[in-house]
Design a protein around this motif. Sequence first.
Motif, PDB file in Angstrom:
ATOM      1  N   LEU A  52       7.066   5.606 -12.279  1.00  0.00           N
ATOM      2  CA  LEU A  52       5.817   6.090 -12.846  1.00  0.00           C
ATOM      3  C   LEU A  52       5.742   7.597 -12.661  1.00  0.00           C
ATOM      4  CD1 LEU A  52       3.354   3.389 -11.457  1.00  0.00           C
ATOM      5  CD2 LEU A  52       4.124   3.642 -13.823  1.00  0.00           C
ATOM      6  N   PRO A  53       5.120   8.301 -13.594  1.00  0.00           N
ATOM      7  CA  PRO A  53       4.960   9.748 -13.408  1.00  0.00           C
ATOM      8  C   PRO A  53       3.825  10.014 -12.413  1.00  0.00           C
ATOM      9  CG  PRO A  53       3.919   9.061 -15.443  1.00  0.00           C
ATOM     10  CD  PRO A  53       4.609   7.844 -14.879  1.00  0.00           C
ATOM     11  N   GLY A  54       3.804  11.192 -11.870  1.00  0.00           N
ATOM     12  CA  GLY A  54       2.685  11.594 -11.033  1.00  0.00           C
ATOM     13  C   GLY A  54       2.924  11.414  -9.550  1.00  0.00           C
ATOM     14  N   GLN A  55       1.816  11.535  -8.813  1.00  0.00           N
ATOM     15  CA  GLN A  55       1.864  11.514  -7.362  1.00  0.00           C
ATOM     16  C   GLN A  55       1.304  10.209  -6.812  1.00  0.00           C
ATOM     17  OE1 GLN A  55      -0.360  14.991  -6.348  1.00  0.00           O
ATOM     18  NE2 GLN A  55       1.285  16.390  -6.900  1.00  0.00           N
ATOM     19  N   VAL A  56       1.856   9.786  -5.681  1.00  0.00           N
ATOM     20  CA  VAL A  56       1.397   8.584  -5.008  1.00  0.00           C
ATOM     21  C   VAL A  56       0.156   8.882  -4.170  1.00  0.00           C
ATOM     22  CG1 VAL A  56       2.025   6.843  -3.299  1.00  0.00           C
ATOM     23  CG2 VAL A  56       3.715   7.632  -4.928  1.00  0.00           C
ATOM     24  N   ASP A  57       0.110  10.079  -3.595  1.00  0.00           N
ATOM     25  CA  ASP A  57      -1.002  10.430  -2.712  1.00  0.00           C
ATOM     26  C   ASP A  57      -1.351  11.909  -2.883  1.00  0.00           C
ATOM     27  OD1 ASP A  57       1.063  11.773  -1.449  1.00  0.00           O
ATOM     28  OD2 ASP A  57       1.179  10.390   0.227  1.00  0.00           O
ATOM     29  N   TYR A  58      -2.384  12.330  -2.187  1.00  0.00           N
ATOM     30  CA  TYR A  58      -2.826  13.728  -2.276  1.00  0.00           C
ATOM     31  C   TYR A  58      -1.880  14.693  -1.569  1.00  0.00           C
ATOM     32  CZ  TYR A  58      -7.212  11.939  -4.135  1.00  0.00           C
ATOM     33  OH  TYR A  58      -8.149  11.312  -4.900  1.00  0.00           O
ATOM     34  N   ALA A  59      -0.973  14.165  -0.755  1.00  0.00           N
ATOM     35  CA  ALA A  59       0.002  15.017  -0.069  1.00  0.00           C
ATOM     36  C   ALA A  59       1.092  15.512  -1.015  1.00  0.00           C
ATOM     37  CB  ALA A  59       0.622  14.266   1.103  1.00  0.00           C
ATOM     38  N   GLY A  60       1.151  14.942  -2.214  1.00  0.00           N
ATOM     39  CA  GLY A  60       2.122  15.393  -3.205  1.00  0.00           C
ATOM     40  C   GLY A  60       3.357  14.523  -3.325  1.00  0.00           C
ATOM     41  N   ASP A  61       3.410  13.407  -2.596  1.00  0.00           N
ATOM     42  CA  ASP A  61       4.557  12.500  -2.727  1.00  0.00           C
ATOM     43  C   ASP A  61       4.568  11.896  -4.126  1.00  0.00           C
ATOM     44  OD1 ASP A  61       5.324  12.838  -0.028  1.00  0.00           O
ATOM     45  OD2 ASP A  61       3.833  11.350   0.596  1.00  0.00           O
ATOM     46  N   THR A  62       5.718  11.928  -4.779  1.00  0.00           N
ATOM     47  CA  THR A  62       5.831  11.390  -6.130  1.00  0.00           C
ATOM     48  C   THR A  62       6.382   9.972  -6.091  1.00  0.00           C
ATOM     49  OG1 THR A  62       8.037  12.304  -6.376  1.00  0.00           O
ATOM     50  CG2 THR A  62       6.194  13.679  -7.130  1.00  0.00           C
ATOM     51  N   PHE A  63       6.180   9.253  -7.155  1.00  0.00           N
ATOM     52  CA  PHE A  63       6.663   7.874  -7.229  1.00  0.00           C
ATOM     53  C   PHE A  63       8.182   7.807  -7.090  1.00  0.00           C
ATOM     54  CE2 PHE A  63       2.512   7.199  -9.188  1.00  0.00           C
ATOM     55  CZ  PHE A  63       2.125   6.012  -8.593  1.00  0.00           C
ATOM     56  N   ALA A  72      10.516   0.794   0.667  1.00  0.00           N
ATOM     57  CA  ALA A  72       9.335   1.368   0.028  1.00  0.00           C
ATOM     58  C   ALA A  72       8.073   1.096   0.844  1.00  0.00           C
ATOM     59  CB  ALA A  72       9.177   0.806  -1.382  1.00  0.00           C
ATOM     60  N   ILE A  73       7.999  -0.044   1.497  1.00  0.00           N
ATOM     61  CA  ILE A  73       6.797  -0.379   2.270  1.00  0.00           C
ATOM     62  C   ILE A  73       6.585   0.639   3.385  1.00  0.00           C
ATOM     63  CG2 ILE A  73       5.724  -2.122   3.763  1.00  0.00           C
ATOM     64  CD1 ILE A  73       5.760  -2.907   0.827  1.00  0.00           C
ATOM     65  N   GLY A  74       7.638   1.014   4.071  1.00  0.00           N
ATOM     66  CA  GLY A  74       7.520   1.997   5.140  1.00  0.00           C
ATOM     67  C   GLY A  74       7.276   3.406   4.635  1.00  0.00           C
ATOM     68  N   ALA A  75       7.678   3.683   3.412  1.00  0.00           N
ATOM     69  CA  ALA A  75       7.531   5.030   2.856  1.00  0.00           C
ATOM     70  C   ALA A  75       6.160   5.257   2.221  1.00  0.00           C
ATOM     71  CB  ALA A  75       8.622   5.294   1.823  1.00  0.00           C
ATOM     72  N   LEU A  76       5.483   4.192   1.862  1.00  0.00           N
ATOM     73  CA  LEU A  76       4.161   4.328   1.246  1.00  0.00           C
ATOM     74  C   LEU A  76       3.124   4.687   2.294  1.00  0.00           C
ATOM     75  CD1 LEU A  76       4.099   1.237  -1.130  1.00  0.00           C
ATOM     76  CD2 LEU A  76       4.114   3.634  -1.805  1.00  0.00           C
ATOM     77  N   LYS A  78      -0.159   4.273   4.414  1.00  0.00           N
ATOM     78  CA  LYS A  78      -0.796   3.019   4.879  1.00  0.00           C
ATOM     79  C   LYS A  78      -1.954   2.611   3.977  1.00  0.00           C
ATOM     80  CE  LYS A  78       1.741   2.685   8.600  1.00  0.00           C
ATOM     81  NZ  LYS A  78       3.055   3.026   8.104  1.00  0.00           N
ATOM     82  N   GLU A  79      -2.714   3.594   3.511  1.00  0.00           N
ATOM     83  CA  GLU A  79      -3.844   3.291   2.623  1.00  0.00           C
ATOM     84  C   GLU A  79      -3.351   2.663   1.321  1.00  0.00           C
ATOM     85  OE1 GLU A  79      -3.199   6.294   3.909  1.00  0.00           O
ATOM     86  OE2 GLU A  79      -4.825   6.635   5.341  1.00  0.00           O
ATOM     87  N   GLY A  80      -2.201   3.105   0.843  1.00  0.00           N
ATOM     88  CA  GLY A  80      -1.631   2.542  -0.380  1.00  0.00           C
ATOM     89  C   GLY A  80      -1.213   1.099  -0.201  1.00  0.00           C
ATOM     90  N   VAL A  81      -0.645   0.784   0.960  1.00  0.00           N
ATOM     91  CA  VAL A  81      -0.259  -0.598   1.241  1.00  0.00           C
ATOM     92  C   VAL A  81      -1.508  -1.473   1.318  1.00  0.00           C
ATOM     93  CG1 VAL A  81       0.848  -2.129   2.919  1.00  0.00           C
ATOM     94  CG2 VAL A  81       1.864   0.085   2.401  1.00  0.00           C
ATOM     95  N   VAL A  82      -2.566  -0.969   1.952  1.00  0.00           N
ATOM     96  CA  VAL A  82      -3.824  -1.723   2.033  1.00  0.00           C
ATOM     97  C   VAL A  82      -4.384  -1.954   0.640  1.00  0.00           C
ATOM     98  CG1 VAL A  82      -6.214  -1.625   2.836  1.00  0.00           C
ATOM     99  CG2 VAL A  82      -4.357  -1.004   4.382  1.00  0.00           C
ATOM    100  N   GLN A  83      -4.384  -0.924  -0.207  1.00  0.00           N
ATOM    101  CA  GLN A  83      -4.866  -1.067  -1.582  1.00  0.00           C
ATOM    102  C   GLN A  83      -4.045  -2.114  -2.339  1.00  0.00           C
ATOM    103  OE1 GLN A  83      -4.756   2.751  -3.460  1.00  0.00           O
ATOM    104  NE2 GLN A  83      -6.507   3.533  -2.299  1.00  0.00           N
ATOM    105  N   LEU A  84      -2.745  -2.077  -2.147  1.00  0.00           N
ATOM    106  CA  LEU A  84      -1.868  -3.035  -2.808  1.00  0.00           C
ATOM    107  C   LEU A  84      -2.194  -4.463  -2.368  1.00  0.00           C
ATOM    108  CD1 LEU A  84       0.616  -3.476  -4.647  1.00  0.00           C
ATOM    109  CD2 LEU A  84       2.016  -3.216  -2.613  1.00  0.00           C
ATOM    110  N   LEU A  85      -2.339  -4.670  -1.074  1.00  0.00           N
ATOM    111  CA  LEU A  85      -2.659  -6.007  -0.560  1.00  0.00           C
ATOM    112  C   LEU A  85      -4.033  -6.484  -1.036  1.00  0.00           C
ATOM    113  CD1 LEU A  85      -1.256  -5.723   3.068  1.00  0.00           C
ATOM    114  CD2 LEU A  85      -0.259  -6.950   1.132  1.00  0.00           C
ATOM    115  N   LEU A  86      -5.017  -5.581  -1.062  1.00  0.00           N
ATOM    116  CA  LEU A  86      -6.342  -5.955  -1.560  1.00  0.00           C
ATOM    117  C   LEU A  86      -6.298  -6.327  -3.042  1.00  0.00           C
ATOM    118  CD1 LEU A  86      -8.629  -3.355   0.245  1.00  0.00           C
ATOM    119  CD2 LEU A  86      -8.514  -5.824   0.650  1.00  0.00           C
TER     120      LEU A  86
END
Length: 147
Positions: A52-63, A72-76, A78-86
């Motif tokens: 996917l294009p763009g950033q994963v988080d506000y820190a600037g990490d890209t997809f 990938a689970i360890g690299a995401l 923590k908030e992203g993993v929580v969002q994914l599980l929810l």
Amino acid sequence: DQPPIGFWDPLNFCEDGDAEKFERYRYVELKHGRICMLAFLGEVTTRAGIHLPGQVDYAGDTFDSIPNGWAAIGALPKEGVVQLLLFVGFLELFIMKDITGGEFPGDFRNDWIDYGWDTFDPAEQESKRAIELANGRGAMMGVITLL
């Protein structure tokens, strides 16, 4: 019967002939097969370098900076993993369930989505259901090999 093997129950789960239990097993098998088809497609796509294009988080990490597979689970974040599980939990509880008691196990149309299913004759419907079941089984084996 599921060609080419036929009815296959190596652990004798359906030995007692309980139709309700068989329907539940088939429902779960279809659901897991669908999830694995998506998982396998996602894994193959990202390994091919398509992200996917763009950033994963506000820190600037890209997809495309996220590694493949379990790494990938360890690299995401923590908030992203929580969002994914929810999100997956929401889908499981409210979307991917048989609300109306569909025509067959795994029928999630719920009287609002059809994709032309009712235009197929019974033989073609049975064929498409068998194809989905076989593809789901293949995808489950494919996902196991990717782990």
